[in-house]
Design an enzyme around this catalytic site. Structure first.
Site, mmCIF file in Angstrom:
data_model
loop_
_atom_site.group_PDB
_atom_site.id
_atom_site.type_symbol
_atom_site.label_atom_id
_atom_site.label_comp_id
_atom_site.label_asym_id
_atom_site.label_seq_id
_atom_site.Cartn_x
_atom_site.Cartn_y
_atom_site.Cartn_z
ATOM 1 N N LYS A 39 0.917 -1.290 -0.172
ATOM 2 C CA LYS A 39 0.003 0.006 0.096
ATOM 3 C C LYS A 39 0.932 1.248 0.250
ATOM 4 C CE LYS A 39 -3.977 1.924 2.475
ATOM 5 N NZ LYS A 39 -4.652 1.817 3.806
ATOM 6 N N SER A 114 -9.490 2.045 2.812
ATOM 7 C CA SER A 114 -8.652 2.672 2.288
ATOM 8 C C SER A 114 -7.474 1.928 1.397
ATOM 9 C CB SER A 114 -8.099 3.871 2.897
ATOM 10 O OG SER A 114 -7.108 3.341 3.881
ATOM 11 N N SER A 138 -9.849 -0.087 7.181
ATOM 12 C CA SER A 138 -9.185 0.117 5.941
ATOM 13 C C SER A 138 -8.560 -1.199 5.287
ATOM 14 C CB SER A 138 -8.134 1.304 5.893
ATOM 15 O OG SER A 138 -8.847 2.255 5.991
#
Lengths: 433, 89
Positions: A39, A114, A138
């Site tokens: 990420k 996210s 997330s």
């Protein structure tokens, strides 16, 4: 030094990746040659890192996050950095400064957020494993929306050194993969003490998932099936829980009164911490430069106004307000009391049960653009934020579909019993395989 | 209830630019969110959040850290090994 390489040029039609590494080197170890996506809020030396924000456009970290060093030491091949809601602020990846990621199962829908890019990369088969981060859901939300597995570890089990901070007291880096076994394998590499993260705990993870669920007591809080949870989603999750019962688990219905304040406590706390953490983005040390000919405040207001998206600016302002003189007692202090009550709810329940189970998200993945109002977006985090408030481990594992879209079963465990959470998810996965 | 002026003031405190065109929308959304936060008024007690954690200290021993050139690499403007910043006065 090993010089083996893999070749990586995915057909990324869903905008999962912000940066790809076409010929990454890899070494020897338990993850030898495995393609892993990271990420984009996790620092990778020499590889562009943006946290999904324009304020870090062009930033190349001069160091690796601790978890990245661990992956490389086990021979992993880092194939790219995945898209995300800007600084982790969002539930759909629509808040990325670089365009949204699409859900590979229905490109008219969001992948969740996210860590939407990581989830989409795994769900579409571009990689088998990825790292995400989870501040209020997330990792678990996109895992649920994309039909993969995602674990938020107990707070402190995975080092946050090198994670671009959003809310330090809530967030953890965690593994995302197609199966519980691979999730566990990745957790084994990234968990463990790191002296550079002062909230890091000495508790390595060394575990082979065990599907024996005989006698495991599973608490099902009423509040996780309340108004706001889509009945079809609730029914699918109940089916999964009943299957675990058939395999020998004991189901216990229970109550978590702290759920009434959990979402408000979460949003006050994370925005307050964010208002402090994001103060460092001023165009001086990294990111697009600030105009040094202007005066201090003028220069910063201009850069931060231009380069932070709306949601980030909204959350920084909410946090600034919640911490300000005259309002601190009403918002921030009350939020900490509410947070403690949520934690006490968990500890009380864990005297009677081993894990808690329910839906990860109240609905299936939304359509792109569906949640235009910020508050309605925040409300969809209601089932995931309690685990962050209390620091307990929580996983999402796919448990069927509704209207063709995946539904996630969430399992939460006692602090430091990530292994039991993994085992419970594994028991379900193996029961339906 | 916060007013548009309050929003402008908060934005100044946080060094966040908002343009006039955004002010109305921000104010409305802000108030809706603050209304939701009112549920916290019903929280009883003042216990705060108990973390079973302690300050982690170490000996004051110099160890390798980021070289200066690496620290300056991403900067917008540098001068003689320093980060250049806007004027304070």
């Amino acid at each position: 030094m090993a010089r083996s390489r893999i070749f990586f040029s995915p057909d990324d039609r869903v905008n999962a990746f912000l940066t790809t590494c076409p010929e990454p080197e890899y070494g020897t170890g338990s993850l030898e040659g495995l393609a892993i996506a990271i990420k984009d809020n996790i620092s990778t030396k020499g590889i562009r890192t943006t946290a999904g924000s324009r304020i870090l456009e062009g930033y190349v970290p001069p160091y690796d996050a601790h978890v990245v060093s661990l992956l490389l030491a086990e021979g992993a091949a880092i194939v790219g950095k995945t898209n995300m809601d800007e600084f982790g602020m969002g539930t759909t990846t629509e808040n990325s400064g670089y365009g949204p990621t699409l859900n590979p199962l229905d490109t008219g829908r969001v992948p969740g957020g996210s860590s939407g890019g990581s989830a989409a990369a795994v769900a579409s088969g571009m990689v088998r494993m990825a790292l995400g981060s989870d501040t209020g859901g997330s990792i678990r939300c996109p895992a649920a929306f994309c039909g993969i597995v995602g674990l938020k570890p107990t707070y402190g089990r995975v080092s946050r050194y090198g994670l671009i901070a959003y809310a330090n007291s809530l967030e953890q880096i965690g593994p995302m993969a197609r199966t519980v076994g691979e999730t566990s394998r990745l957790m084994q590499v990234i968990a463990g003490h790191d002296p550079r993260d002062s909230t890091s705990i000495e508790q390595p993870y060394c575990h082979t998932p065990d599907k024996n669920i005989q006698g495991r007591r599973i608490g099902v809080p009423e509040e996780f099936f309340g108004a706001g949870v889509d009945p079809a989603v609730a029914a699918k999750v109940w089916e999964a829980i009943e299957l675990l019962e058939k395999k020998g688990a004991e189901i216990v219905t229970c109550r978590m009164p702290g759920m009434a304040y959990a979402l408000a406590a979460y949003y006050v706390t994370c925005t307050s911490e964010a208002s402090s953490n994001l103060a460092r983005f001023d165009g001086i040390r990294y990111g697009p430069a600030v105009d040094t000919k202007k005066s201090w405040h003028e220069a910063f207001q201009e850069r931060r106004g231009m380069s932070f998206g709306k949601e980030v600016r909204r959350r920084i302002m909410l946090g600034t307000f919640a911490l300000s003189s005259g309002y601190y007692g009403k918002y921030y202090a009350k939020a900490q009391s509410a947070r403690q009550q949520v934690k006490l709810d968990f500890l009380r329940l864990y005297k009677e049960v081993d894990v808690l189970a329910g839906p990860t998200m109240p609905t299936i993945a939304f359509r792109l653009g569906e949640k235009a109002d910020p508050l309605s977006m925040y409300l969809s985090d209601i089932l995931t934020v309690p685990a962050n408030l209390a620091g307990v481990p929580a996983i999402s594992v796919p448990c069927g579909t509704v209207e063709g879209m995946p539904v996630g079963l969430q399992v939460m465990g006692r602090p430091f019993e990530d292994e039991v959470v993994i085992d419970t998810a594994y028991a379900y996965e193996q029961a339906v395989v | 209830m916060v007013s548009e002026r309050d929003i402008e003031h908060i934005a100044e405190l946080a060094d966040i630019g908002i343009i006039k065109e955004e002010l109305d929308e921000f104010t409305v959304q802000f108030n809706r969110i603050l209304d939701y936060f009112d549920i916290l008024d019903t929280v009883l007690g003042d216990c705060g959040y108990e973390q079973d954690r302690y300050n982690v200290l170490r000996e004051d021993v110099v160890s390798p850290s980021l070289p200066q050139e690496d620290a300056l690499k991403n900067a917008g403007e540098t001068e003689e090994g320093f980060f250049k910043a806007p004027r304070v006065m």
